[in-house]
Design a protein around this motif. Structure first.
Motif, mmCIF file in Angstrom:
data_model
loop_
_atom_site.group_PDB
_atom_site.id
_atom_site.type_symbol
_atom_site.label_atom_id
_atom_site.label_comp_id
_atom_site.label_asym_id
_atom_site.label_seq_id
_atom_site.Cartn_x
_atom_site.Cartn_y
_atom_site.Cartn_z
ATOM 1 N N UNK A 97 0.917 -6.603 3.630
ATOM 2 C CA UNK A 97 1.227 -7.374 2.423
ATOM 3 C C UNK A 97 0.328 -6.945 1.268
ATOM 4 N N UNK A 98 -0.946 -6.742 1.571
ATOM 5 C CA UNK A 98 -1.895 -6.291 0.552
ATOM 6 C C UNK A 98 -1.497 -4.917 0.026
ATOM 7 N N UNK A 99 -1.093 -4.026 0.935
ATOM 8 C CA UNK A 99 -0.666 -2.679 0.549
ATOM 9 C C UNK A 99 0.561 -2.733 -0.361
ATOM 10 N N UNK A 100 1.520 -3.601 -0.034
ATOM 11 C CA UNK A 100 2.717 -3.738 -0.862
ATOM 12 C C UNK A 100 2.369 -4.281 -2.251
ATOM 13 N N UNK A 101 1.425 -5.222 -2.293
ATOM 14 C CA UNK A 101 0.982 -5.787 -3.576
ATOM 15 C C UNK A 101 0.330 -4.708 -4.425
ATOM 16 N N UNK A 102 -0.519 -3.892 -3.795
ATOM 17 C CA UNK A 102 -1.174 -2.789 -4.517
ATOM 18 C C UNK A 102 -0.152 -1.767 -4.993
ATOM 19 N N UNK A 103 0.896 -1.545 -4.192
ATOM 20 C CA UNK A 103 1.925 -0.578 -4.580
ATOM 21 C C UNK A 103 2.715 -1.066 -5.792
ATOM 22 N N UNK A 104 2.965 -2.371 -5.849
ATOM 23 C CA UNK A 104 3.664 -2.944 -7.011
ATOM 24 C C UNK A 104 2.816 -2.749 -8.272
ATOM 25 N N UNK A 121 -3.167 -6.924 10.548
ATOM 26 C CA UNK A 121 -2.334 -5.794 10.108
ATOM 27 C C UNK A 121 -1.145 -6.263 9.271
ATOM 28 N N UNK A 122 -0.617 -7.443 9.582
ATOM 29 C CA UNK A 122 0.501 -7.972 8.771
ATOM 30 C C UNK A 122 0.001 -8.303 7.365
ATOM 31 N N UNK A 150 -4.131 -10.335 19.299
ATOM 32 C CA UNK A 150 -3.321 -11.205 18.436
ATOM 33 C C UNK A 150 -3.910 -11.287 17.029
ATOM 34 N N UNK A 151 -5.227 -11.374 16.948
ATOM 35 C CA UNK A 151 -5.885 -11.443 15.636
ATOM 36 C C UNK A 151 -5.671 -10.145 14.860
ATOM 37 N N UNK A 152 -5.738 -9.013 15.551
ATOM 38 C CA UNK A 152 -5.527 -7.726 14.879
ATOM 39 C C UNK A 152 -4.088 -7.560 14.402
#
Length: 666
Positions: free
Chosen positions: A331-338, A326-327, A320-322
């Protein structure tokens, strides 16, 4: 005892991109060759099967031995997706599993439907200590060893970064039989000497030659294998690209610390194989480690002011923690992509250079010793989608997010994993008043129309029905077949219910698009409206010209638009005054990127004579600046002259004259 270098290989030079393995493995899993990959007949059969399925391009007569099949088999077994061959001295094959049959871990790999899930599979495989040490009695994991080196580098220097030449000479040439302290000593000594070298290229050649004295194969392997090895190590998700080298991913630092290991494992290879084929445990399978990793990630996101909420998720087990982690990573990946998307307008020349490489069918372009761009020849379809995505981001003004524009997957370095799957268009760029759907292909043959004519029209038709605004299609290929031009010239499509549509689709060669793209940026006219203007201009003659003549007219229209933009740009430049605006960005070949933050003004009627004014956000209220950019008029002290612009660079603040500043203005 004299050192004898042995370069380890986590990948295969015949399969340099690990991102291709899953699509090949899916094909294998549904083939008659499961458990039957040995013997010349099966090897040639599987190679032809991969070729028929479009996984490889085996040119007629190029490989008749089945070597392609052996390379894929090696990568399947080395990652634990199929049962590897057990040597008689190491045990019984039956104890492990049927040779070349799909393993439980291979089944899990087939189900990995997101890129992070694929990365985790590779991380489990790469963490297994299955590489033999020089003594032949123990084993190590190259990933764990490299992480140990990078963490020791970080302990000494503050950064885990390892450069390409450092990895080439002291990374994949070493293993836990070496002292990690001495390996890092050698890397840091190399780093200091290289920094002082007048020619990095000559320095690297000499260092490779010197290290090559202890290596009994081609010295070219030092650098050639390093590029492939680093690519395979990066797919673990724990490492990412830094220049031409690597660095530990900040969000995975705790995981890297848990995985790093500078000693070998004396357990038998059979134990390692069983671990590999069942799916090796990771530190994140442990509850406490999973919690520590999640907490560290949340801390990093708070420091970056990224909003998140996982209050609705259960956090009682490691699984559950993993899931929660991952969620947040997504979100971090999407922020970096922006953020990556925002930077593309300043990368337009590099984007154009990538297009040029694609026009040539792939290859490399070297800017300097540490800055090289490359389009692998067997990955041109993915790179074509990727570079046109980057071009769209550079033009900007989209209302949809960068990750909503594309259909293909990206790795953590924002490079393409593979081309988009079928069923939808390649790039959906939605603007305020219209949408542009871009479809691309590397196909240049007469079958181009058969492969692309129907799906492109269907995708544009679907978009017309979806968006409550005009939809335009751009079809871009290295070469446009005339039959394709004819299909899009008519642009007829019947949607559901026999609704007849006249679709707006303009076919452009990549060279034509590249010239127009560069002209937009060169003249300061980069905007989606300029793309729409081009599409509409090209369409004005499609009903009165046949396909060959319309094809010619499109080329004429593009050149007319480019000439028009250049004329407008020239006039605008002549009219433009010479005032350097507050906060102007500059780019110095010596100091790098900087920004104007103040001006020094000579005021003869002022007691101080020389006065510094802030000049970051606006022109000071008490000053009026003449159009020549140098003369000023102060409300109280009268006439004066701007003598210098104060510019803040990363590591220094300097004062430059108007002439010096205007030369480096972005």
């Amino acid at each position: 005892m004299e050192e004898k270098i042995d370069i380890w290989l986590v990948g295969n030079t015949g399969l340099r991109n690990p991102n291709r393995i899953q699509e090949g493995f899916k094909v294998f899993a549904n083939s008659p060759y499961v458990g039957k990959l040995r013997g010349k007949e099966n090897e040639i059969g599987f190679m032809n099967f991969l070729n028929d399925q479009g996984i490889i391009q085996n040119e007629a007569g190029k490989d008749t031995s089945g070597s392609h099949a052996r390379k894929w088999r090696l990568m399947f077994s080395k990652n634990g997706f199929i049962y590897p061959q057990v040597k008689k001295k190491d045990g019984d094959q039956d104890e492990l599993g049927q040779l070349d049959d799909i393993t439980p871990f291979g089944r899990a790999f087939l189900k990995a439907d997101t890129y992070p899930a694929v990365q985790e599979c590779y991380l489990r495989a790469l963490s297994v200590e299955q590489f033999a040490m020089p003594d032949g009695n123990s084993y190590f994991s190259p990933l764990r060893w490299i992480l140990a080196i990078m963490l020791e580098l970080e302990r000494r220097t503050g950064s885990s970064e390892i450069a390409r030449i450092e990895f080439a000479l002291w990374g994949h040439t070493t293993n836990p039989s070496y002292s990690i302290e001495k390996v890092v000593d050698n890397i840091l000594d190399l780093r200091i000497r290289r920094k002082q070298a007048p020619s990095k290229r000559n320095f690297d050649k000499k260092e490779v030659a010197e290290r090559g004295k202890h290596y009994d194969k081609k010295s070219d392997n030092f650098l050639d294998y390093s590029d492939m090895n680093m690519r395979y190590l990066r797919i673990s998700g724990v490492l990412q690209r830094k220049g031409r080298g690597m660095i530990i991913v900040p969000a995975k630092h705790i995981l890297a610390e848990k995985l790093a290991k500078s000693t070998s494992n004396e357990e038998s290879i059979m134990i390692q194989y069983k671990r590999l084929c069942e799916g090796a445990e990771l530190p994140t399978d442990n509850l406490d480690t999973a919690k520590a990793l999640l907490n560290d990630l949340m801390k990093q996101m708070k420091e970056r002011h990224i909003l998140f909420d996982i209050s609705d998720l259960q956090l009682n087990t490691a699984t559950e923690i993993n899931i929660a982690r991952k969620s947040l990573e997504n979100l971090l990946s999407q922020t970096d992509e922006i953020q990556y998307a925002k930077e593309q307008c300043n990368q337009w020349q590099e984007i154009a250079d990538y297009m040029e490489l694609l026009i040539k069918g792939g290859g490399k372009r070297t800017y300097d010793d540490d800055n090289v761009i490359e389009v692998p020849k067997d990955e041109t379809p993915a790179y074509l989608e990727w570079i046109l995505w980057r071009a769209s981001l550079a033009i900007d003004h989209m209302v949809n997010k960068p990750y909503e524009v594309r259909g293909f997957k990206l790795d953590s370095d924002f490079l393409p994993v593979s081309a988009a799957g079928g069923g939808k268009g390649d790039l959906y760029c939605e603007f305020n008043d219209f949408t542009i759907l871009t479809e691309v292909t590397m196909s240049t043959s007469s079958r181009q129309e058969a492969m692309e004519g129907e799906p492109v029209r269907r995708h544009v038709s679907d978009a017309v029905l979806k968006y409550d605004k005009p939809v335009y299609g751009m079809f871009i290929a290295v070469k446009i077949d005339t039959n394709t031009v004819e299909t899009f010239r008519h642009g007829i499509w019947y949607a559901r219910g026999d609704l007849k549509q006249r679709l707006d689709i303009v076919p452009l060669t990549l060279a034509q698009y590249r010239e127009y793209f560069m002209a937009m940026f060169r003249t300061g006219h980069a905007s989606p409206e300029k793309l729409r203007e081009l599409i509409l201009l090209c369409e004005t003659r499609r009903d009165i010209l046949n396909a060959p003549r319309w094809k010619t007219y499109i080329d004429i229209a593009i050149n007319e638009k480019i000439n028009g933009m250049e004329q407008q740009g020239k006039l605008a430049h002549e009219k433009k005054n010479s005032v350097i605006s507050p906060g102007t960005l500059v780019n110095s070949p010596i100091a790098g990127k900087g920004q104007v933050i103040a001006i020094e003004v000579g005021l003869p009627n002022c007691q101080a004579k020389l006065v510094e004014f802030p000049y970051l956000n606006e022109i000071p209220e008490e000053l009026k600046i003449d159009t020549d950019g140098r003369k000023v008029n102060h409300d109280r002290f009268g006439e004066g002259t701007i003598l210098a612009y104060v510019i803040a660079f990363k590591n220094m603040i300097v004062r430059l004259s108007w002439e010096e500043t205007i030369k480096i203005t972005v």
